[in-house]
Design an enzyme around this catalytic site. Structure first.
Site, PDB file in Angstrom:
ATOM      1  N   TYR A  88       0.675  -1.196  -0.011  1.00  0.00           N
ATOM      2  CA  TYR A  88       0.087   0.003  -0.064  1.00  0.00           C
ATOM      3  C   TYR A  88       0.817   1.114   0.014  1.00  0.00           C
ATOM      4  O   TYR A  88       0.686   2.257  -0.723  1.00  0.00           O
ATOM      5  CB  TYR A  88      -0.866   0.172   1.436  1.00  0.00           C
ATOM      6  CG  TYR A  88      -1.606   1.324   1.495  1.00  0.00           C
ATOM      7  CD1 TYR A  88      -2.691   1.762   0.746  1.00  0.00           C
ATOM      8  CD2 TYR A  88      -1.221   2.135   2.733  1.00  0.00           C
ATOM      9  CE1 TYR A  88      -3.288   2.889   0.919  1.00  0.00           C
ATOM     10  CE2 TYR A  88      -1.934   3.139   2.832  1.00  0.00           C
ATOM     11  CZ  TYR A  88      -2.918   3.623   1.889  1.00  0.00           C
ATOM     12  OH  TYR A  88      -3.791   4.812   2.150  1.00  0.00           O
ATOM     13  N   TRP A 148      -4.662   2.141  11.030  1.00  0.00           N
ATOM     14  CA  TRP A 148      -4.580   1.941   9.566  1.00  0.00           C
ATOM     15  C   TRP A 148      -4.341   0.531   9.040  1.00  0.00           C
ATOM     16  O   TRP A 148      -5.115  -0.111   8.336  1.00  0.00           O
ATOM     17  CB  TRP A 148      -4.019   2.747   8.587  1.00  0.00           C
ATOM     18  CG  TRP A 148      -4.185   2.714   7.097  1.00  0.00           C
ATOM     19  CD1 TRP A 148      -3.062   2.169   6.455  1.00  0.00           C
ATOM     20  CD2 TRP A 148      -5.136   3.008   6.550  1.00  0.00           C
ATOM     21  NE1 TRP A 148      -3.727   2.196   5.123  1.00  0.00           N
ATOM     22  CE2 TRP A 148      -4.984   2.796   5.099  1.00  0.00           C
ATOM     23  CE3 TRP A 148      -6.565   3.223   6.975  1.00  0.00           C
ATOM     24  CZ2 TRP A 148      -6.027   2.932   4.217  1.00  0.00           C
ATOM     25  CZ3 TRP A 148      -7.398   3.660   5.707  1.00  0.00           C
ATOM     26  CH2 TRP A 148      -7.072   3.364   4.384  1.00  0.00           C
ATOM     27  N   GLU A 199     -11.284   5.377   5.702  1.00  0.00           N
ATOM     28  CA  GLU A 199     -10.792   6.292   6.552  1.00  0.00           C
ATOM     29  C   GLU A 199     -11.793   6.780   7.952  1.00  0.00           C
ATOM     30  O   GLU A 199     -11.516   6.608   8.839  1.00  0.00           O
ATOM     31  CB  GLU A 199     -10.578   7.760   6.080  1.00  0.00           C
ATOM     32  CG  GLU A 199      -9.435   7.801   4.895  1.00  0.00           C
ATOM     33  CD  GLU A 199      -7.814   7.555   5.305  1.00  0.00           C
ATOM     34  OE1 GLU A 199      -7.660   7.572   6.784  1.00  0.00           O
ATOM     35  OE2 GLU A 199      -6.980   7.173   5.007  1.00  0.00           O
TER      36      GLU A 199
END
Length: 200
Positions: free
Chosen positions: A24, A54, A46
């Site tokens: 990512y 995350w 988010e």
């Protein structure tokens, strides 16, 4: 030095831990996003991250993709109550009722912005005058959690009826979708992302 050296490559240290996190960081984070469906994907993810890491969300990204129709906001906007109840039992996502309902609400608000501005991308990129902000951070501790721009953007989104999107979440969204380049300057991706942004 804040970066992590791996095979002679320096990366921002936050991405270390597992392969999908590194992927990512290396392939997505900070690249400018002008595709509305991808913008919506990051808004959902988010928002889901609020209060979590995350890395937790990234591990459930495929679960979200399946649960939310590959982040097709038109479909998400019309998800029925029965499906919401199913999602509350879906271990592939964060089973938080407020976050699930916020995604549906935000899909509707997302399309209202599209109707007003032509696209969500047009709307959000106007906050940075159409060009990524190029920061030059040397240490992870220098990265802000919010900025005056994320404050204004979050305030405007809330005024338009968006939920579960405060300034911290919105700044993370700006980082993810390339409105700001927050790779550390010694990270191998910094210059690539900077060059990409300059060519817009």
């Amino acid at each position: 030095m804040d970066q992590v050296l791996e095979h002679n490559i320096y990366r921002c240290p936050w991405c270390m831990g597992f392969a999908d996190y590194i992927k990512y960081h290396d392939e997505e984070w900070g690249i400018p996003v002008f595709d509305d469906q991808k913008q919506f994907e990051f808004l959902v993810l988010e928002s889901a991250q609020a209060g979590l890491s995350w890395s937790t969300i990234l591990k459930k990204r495929e679960g979200y993709r399946q649960a939310f129709a590959d982040f097709d906001y038109k479909i998400v906007a019309d998800l029925p109550e029965g499906y919401v109840q199913e999602l509350l039992q879906n271990t592939g996502i964060i089973r938080n009722q407020l976050k699930i309902r916020a995604a549906i609400n935000n899909a509707n608000r997302f399309m209202e912005i599209q109707a007003s501005f032509g696209s969500f991308a047009n709307y959000i990129w106007d906050f940075v005058n159409g060009k990524p902000i190029q920061n030059e951070w040397k240490e992870l501790s220098q990265l802000p959690a919010t900025t005056s721009i994320s404050d204004r953007l979050a305030k405007d989104l809330k005024k338009r009826g968006f939920k579960f999107l405060g300034s911290t979440i919105i700044y993370a969204h700006m980082q993810a979708t390339g409105l700001v380049n927050d790779h550390l300057v010694d990270c191998w991706r910094y210059e690539q992302v900077r060059t990409h942004g300059q060519n817009i």
